[in-house]
Write a protein that holds these residues in place. Structure first.
Motif, PDB file in Angstrom:
ATOM      1  N   GLU A 242     111.511  78.777  36.683  1.00  0.00           N
ATOM      2  CA  GLU A 242     112.658  77.882  35.966  1.00  0.00           C
ATOM      3  C   GLU A 242     112.091  76.902  34.656  1.00  0.00           C
ATOM      4  N   LEU A 243     110.902  76.772  34.939  1.00  0.00           N
ATOM      5  CA  LEU A 243     110.326  75.999  33.920  1.00  0.00           C
ATOM      6  C   LEU A 243     110.418  76.500  32.538  1.00  0.00           C
ATOM      7  N   PRO A 244     110.410  75.670  31.404  1.00  0.00           N
ATOM      8  CA  PRO A 244     110.415  76.333  30.040  1.00  0.00           C
ATOM      9  C   PRO A 244     109.216  77.074  29.842  1.00  0.00           C
ATOM     10  N   LYS A 245     109.516  78.228  29.052  1.00  0.00           N
ATOM     11  CA  LYS A 245     108.573  79.655  28.793  1.00  0.00           C
ATOM     12  C   LYS A 245     107.257  78.971  28.457  1.00  0.00           C
ATOM     13  N   GLU A 246     107.216  78.025  27.553  1.00  0.00           N
ATOM     14  CA  GLU A 246     105.879  77.540  27.106  1.00  0.00           C
ATOM     15  C   GLU A 246     105.143  76.691  27.984  1.00  0.00           C
ATOM     16  N   HIS A 247     105.735  76.016  29.159  1.00  0.00           N
ATOM     17  CA  HIS A 247     105.068  75.555  30.011  1.00  0.00           C
ATOM     18  C   HIS A 247     104.623  76.655  31.157  1.00  0.00           C
ATOM     19  N   GLN A 248     105.348  77.489  31.236  1.00  0.00           N
ATOM     20  CA  GLN A 248     104.930  78.727  31.881  1.00  0.00           C
ATOM     21  C   GLN A 248     103.485  79.252  31.615  1.00  0.00           C
ATOM     22  N   ARG A 249     103.852  79.548  30.356  1.00  0.00           N
ATOM     23  CA  ARG A 249     102.542  80.054  29.338  1.00  0.00           C
ATOM     24  C   ARG A 249     101.254  79.322  29.586  1.00  0.00           C
ATOM     25  N   ARG A 250     101.362  77.980  29.334  1.00  0.00           N
ATOM     26  CA  ARG A 250     100.150  77.344  29.738  1.00  0.00           C
ATOM     27  C   ARG A 250      99.541  77.428  31.269  1.00  0.00           C
ATOM     28  N   LEU A 251     100.634  77.384  32.121  1.00  0.00           N
ATOM     29  CA  LEU A 251     100.138  77.595  33.512  1.00  0.00           C
ATOM     30  C   LEU A 251      99.365  78.695  33.738  1.00  0.00           C
ATOM     31  N   ARG A 252      99.991  79.957  33.026  1.00  0.00           N
ATOM     32  CA  ARG A 252      99.261  81.330  33.151  1.00  0.00           C
ATOM     33  C   ARG A 252      97.779  81.173  32.625  1.00  0.00           C
ATOM     34  N   GLU A 253      97.756  80.454  31.548  1.00  0.00           N
ATOM     35  CA  GLU A 253      96.526  80.568  30.836  1.00  0.00           C
ATOM     36  C   GLU A 253      95.526  79.571  31.739  1.00  0.00           C
ATOM     37  N   SER A 254      95.818  78.835  32.352  1.00  0.00           N
ATOM     38  CA  SER A 254      94.998  77.982  33.136  1.00  0.00           C
ATOM     39  C   SER A 254      94.869  78.574  34.663  1.00  0.00           C
ATOM     40  N   ASN A 255      95.279  79.795  34.831  1.00  0.00           N
ATOM     41  CA  ASN A 255      95.346  80.403  36.064  1.00  0.00           C
ATOM     42  C   ASN A 255      96.244  79.670  37.168  1.00  0.00           C
ATOM     43  N   GLN A 256      97.129  79.110  36.700  1.00  0.00           N
ATOM     44  CA  GLN A 256      97.879  78.428  37.770  1.00  0.00           C
ATOM     45  C   GLN A 256      99.293  79.101  38.225  1.00  0.00           C
ATOM     46  N   LEU A 257      99.353  80.055  37.512  1.00  0.00           N
ATOM     47  CA  LEU A 257     100.691  80.728  37.607  1.00  0.00           C
ATOM     48  C   LEU A 257     100.313  82.174  37.585  1.00  0.00           C
ATOM     49  N   ASP A 258     101.012  83.180  38.376  1.00  0.00           N
ATOM     50  CA  ASP A 258     100.760  84.737  38.409  1.00  0.00           C
ATOM     51  C   ASP A 258     101.597  85.145  37.239  1.00  0.00           C
ATOM     52  N   THR A 259     101.474  86.375  36.966  1.00  0.00           N
ATOM     53  CA  THR A 259     102.073  86.973  35.825  1.00  0.00           C
ATOM     54  C   THR A 259     103.607  86.972  36.006  1.00  0.00           C
ATOM     55  N   GLU A 260     104.427  87.237  35.032  1.00  0.00           N
ATOM     56  CA  GLU A 260     105.731  87.275  35.041  1.00  0.00           C
ATOM     57  C   GLU A 260     106.468  87.956  36.029  1.00  0.00           C
ATOM     58  N   ILE A 261     107.519  87.566  36.498  1.00  0.00           N
ATOM     59  CA  ILE A 261     108.179  88.581  37.566  1.00  0.00           C
ATOM     60  C   ILE A 261     109.561  88.704  37.028  1.00  0.00           C
ATOM     61  N   SER A 262     110.159  89.748  37.456  1.00  0.00           N
ATOM     62  CA  SER A 262     111.540  90.276  37.022  1.00  0.00           C
ATOM     63  C   SER A 262     112.515  89.434  37.669  1.00  0.00           C
ATOM     64  N   ILE A 263     113.844  89.346  36.824  1.00  0.00           N
ATOM     65  CA  ILE A 263     115.039  88.632  37.552  1.00  0.00           C
ATOM     66  C   ILE A 263     115.307  88.995  38.770  1.00  0.00           C
ATOM     67  N   GLU A 264     115.121  90.265  39.164  1.00  0.00           N
ATOM     68  CA  GLU A 264     115.687  90.635  40.464  1.00  0.00           C
ATOM     69  C   GLU A 264     114.561  90.283  41.539  1.00  0.00           C
ATOM     70  N   GLU A 265     113.339  90.284  41.256  1.00  0.00           N
ATOM     71  CA  GLU A 265     112.366  89.610  42.045  1.00  0.00           C
ATOM     72  C   GLU A 265     112.539  88.179  42.393  1.00  0.00           C
ATOM     73  N   LEU A 266     112.844  87.460  41.266  1.00  0.00           N
ATOM     74  CA  LEU A 266     112.938  86.141  41.277  1.00  0.00           C
ATOM     75  C   LEU A 266     114.312  85.677  42.084  1.00  0.00           C
ATOM     76  N   THR A 267     115.266  86.496  42.195  1.00  0.00           N
ATOM     77  CA  THR A 267     116.508  86.277  43.000  1.00  0.00           C
ATOM     78  C   THR A 267     116.335  86.577  44.495  1.00  0.00           C
ATOM     79  N   ASP A 268     115.244  87.571  44.657  1.00  0.00           N
ATOM     80  CA  ASP A 268     114.933  87.803  46.148  1.00  0.00           C
ATOM     81  C   ASP A 268     114.157  86.740  46.662  1.00  0.00           C
ATOM     82  N   TYR A 269     113.157  86.251  45.905  1.00  0.00           N
ATOM     83  CA  TYR A 269     112.420  84.951  46.302  1.00  0.00           C
ATOM     84  C   TYR A 269     113.259  83.714  46.582  1.00  0.00           C
ATOM     85  N   LYS A 270     114.383  83.638  45.580  1.00  0.00           N
ATOM     86  CA  LYS A 270     115.145  82.392  45.824  1.00  0.00           C
ATOM     87  C   LYS A 270     115.864  82.615  47.121  1.00  0.00           C
ATOM     88  N   GLN A 271     116.335  83.622  47.411  1.00  0.00           N
ATOM     89  CA  GLN A 271     117.118  84.055  48.646  1.00  0.00           C
ATOM     90  C   GLN A 271     116.258  83.654  49.797  1.00  0.00           C
TER      91      GLN A 271
END
Length: 285
Positions: A242-271
């Motif tokens: 839920e972080l800003p997209k630019e922040h997520q991009r920097r995290l992925r570039e530094s290998n601190q965040l996996d690739t993007e996930i779909s809205i459906e997957e994110l909803t499941d994870y939240k549940q």
């Protein structure tokens, strides 16, 4: 043979010769002062150096206290008090003040390298909260702090023994930093470190908010601290996505965040995350 530091003590005697508050200093001079010296220099000179040079530091202490008493007395004279008024009204409180466990290391900080001024606001706050009567209108704590540091620097310059000790303190400080970079020493006393943290931070310091708040003196940190609640995470933390997209991009570039996930997957994870039991953070430490 003249014992190192004796000259400093003699200078202190000359300083207080005509001082209205000289009885405070003369009483200190008769004491051993080992604990006072340790408390006074604990934040600026290593304990090993203090123990190895007790006479030099004791006499330095006596001289700087003579200077400090002189500065305070001069300021009281500037406030149109007579010598008798200074003795009768302030002598007892001033003696207690310079023996205060919080005042001693504060005055000792003037011996730190490159120190230009000590905390006048803290000196003022301690007096207001703990001692009476109030200082007269116009009493200048800032001027006292500045003049005191100038006098300490002059004393150090005129004492080869003190200059040598302070140079040794700098060398030990550098060695300590090197040891910190290398990692925690195997003989590091964690128990003593824990006790020191508890002593230093167990009471909340709210003097910057209210200098007259006597009720704050015994306010314990744990009385107002509210530990956070947490949930156990098995896969990912949904809030990260839920972080800003630019922040997520920097995290992925530094290998601190996996690739993007779909809205459906994110909803499941939240549940799944919301179904985890809530527990205190303290139980996880």
């Amino acid at each position: 043979m003249v014992e190192p530091g004796t000259a400093l003590s003699s200078v202190g005697t000359l300083i207080v010769k005509n001082l209205e508050l000289k009885q405070i200093w003369l009483k200190l001079q008769q004491e051993k002062l080992e604990e006072y010296v340790s408390d006074f220099f604990k934040d600026c000179i290593p304990e090993g150096v203090v123990l190895a040079s007790p006479n030099v530091l004791k006499n330095a202490l006596l001289e700087v206290l003579a200077k400090f008493l002189t500065i305070i007395e001069d300021e009281l004279f500037e406030c149109d008090l007579s010598g008798a008024e200074i003795r009768d009204t302030y002598q007892v409180a001033i003696e207690q003040f310079i023996r205060d466990d919080d005042v001693k290391p504060l005055l000792g900080k003037a011996f730190e390298k490159n120190c230009r001024v000590i905390d006048a606001n803290q000196l003022r706050s301690i007096w207001v909260q703990r001692y009476s009567p109030d200082m007269p209108t116009g009493f200048n704590w800032d001027g006292i702090a500045k003049q005191y540091v100038k006098d300490v620097r002059r004393i150090v310059r005129n004492s080869p023994e003190l200059e040598e000790l302070l140079e040794l303190e700098i060398q030990e400080s550098i060695e300590e930093k090197v040891r910190e970079i290398a990692g925690v020493s195997p003989d590091f006393n964690l128990t003593k470190y824990q006790e020191g943290l508890r002593e230093r931070y167990s009471n909340l310091n709210l003097s910057s908010l209210d200098t007259t708040g006597c009720a704050y003196n015994e306010l314990k940190l744990w009385q107002v601290f509210i530990p956070q609640n947490v949930r156990q995470v098995h896969q990912i933390v949904p809030q990260v996505y839920e972080l800003p997209k630019e922040h997520q991009r920097r995290l992925r570039e530094s290998n601190q965040l996996d690739t993007e996930i779909s809205i459906e997957e994110l909803t499941d994870y939240k549940q799944v995350y919301s179904q985890q039991p809530i527990c205190s953070k303290l139980s996880c430490i």
